[in-house]
Design a protein around this motif. Structure first.
Motif, mmCIF file in Angstrom:
data_model
loop_
_atom_site.group_PDB
_atom_site.id
_atom_site.type_symbol
_atom_site.label_atom_id
_atom_site.label_comp_id
_atom_site.label_asym_id
_atom_site.label_seq_id
_atom_site.Cartn_x
_atom_site.Cartn_y
_atom_site.Cartn_z
ATOM 1 N N PRO A 156 0.988 -1.263 0.197
ATOM 2 C CA PRO A 156 0.036 -0.001 0.016
ATOM 3 C C PRO A 156 0.969 1.414 0.023
ATOM 4 O O PRO A 156 0.275 2.318 -0.625
ATOM 5 N N ASP A 157 1.999 1.130 0.604
ATOM 6 C CA ASP A 157 2.841 2.372 0.706
ATOM 7 C C ASP A 157 4.220 2.136 -0.286
ATOM 8 O O ASP A 157 4.921 1.256 0.086
ATOM 9 N N ALA A 158 4.318 2.813 -1.295
ATOM 10 C CA ALA A 158 5.305 2.562 -2.169
ATOM 11 C C ALA A 158 6.620 2.824 -1.659
ATOM 12 O O ALA A 158 7.606 1.871 -2.063
ATOM 13 N N ASN A 159 6.823 3.797 -0.717
ATOM 14 C CA ASN A 159 8.216 3.912 0.059
ATOM 15 C C ASN A 159 8.657 2.741 0.727
ATOM 16 O O ASN A 159 9.663 2.322 0.875
ATOM 17 N N ASP A 160 7.558 2.051 1.570
ATOM 18 C CA ASP A 160 7.841 0.927 2.094
ATOM 19 C C ASP A 160 8.326 -0.216 1.288
ATOM 20 O O ASP A 160 9.361 -0.908 1.595
ATOM 21 N N ALA A 161 7.838 -0.419 0.013
ATOM 22 C CA ALA A 161 8.448 -1.436 -0.871
ATOM 23 C C ALA A 161 9.796 -0.913 -1.126
ATOM 24 O O ALA A 161 10.548 -2.059 -1.479
ATOM 25 N N VAL A 162 10.168 0.106 -1.511
ATOM 26 C CA VAL A 162 11.250 0.645 -1.894
ATOM 27 C C VAL A 162 12.326 0.479 -0.905
ATOM 28 O O VAL A 162 13.510 -0.193 -1.057
#
Length: 111
Positions: free
Chosen positions: A44-50
């Motif tokens: 849900p949070d693109a920054n968490d994935a990165v």
């Protein structure tokens, strides 16, 4: 249950970075079961994935240590994110490849 956790500087830096970025708020969990092997497609949070992909690129052992550190320090959002990353690594893999991914790299030194 005894949990062996290696909270060295690199692990604590990663955990601190995650906590500071979320500023005390609970991150939304990744929906299970994973619909994709790419964390960017399911997180849900693109920054968490990165962030988590960057942890994995540094080393799989760091990914395990950060995930176990999140369990030990009771940081549910990071724990779920780490588990989702590990699940994405094994999703669709044959059994022999899954064993290679899940076998701790330092087991011989911690006996």
């Amino acid at each position: 249950m005894d949990i062996e956790v290696d909270l060295d500087g690199e692990v604590l830096d990663a955990i601190t970075s995650y906590v500071n970025r979320h500023n005390g708020t609970e991150a939304p969990y990744v929906e299970k079961p994973l619909r994709s092997r790419l964390l960017q497609e399911v997180c849900p949070d693109a920054n968490d994935a990165v962030f988590m992909d960057g942890i994995h690129e540094r080393s799989i052992q760091l990914l395990y240590d950060v995930t176990m550190g999140a369990l030990y320090l009771h940081i549910p959002g990071l724990l779920h994110l780490g588990c989702a990353k590990i699940a994405s690594l094994i999703k669709g893999q044959p059994l022999d490849k899954i064993k290679d991914i899940l076998v701790p790299r330092r087991s011989a030194t911690h006996q």
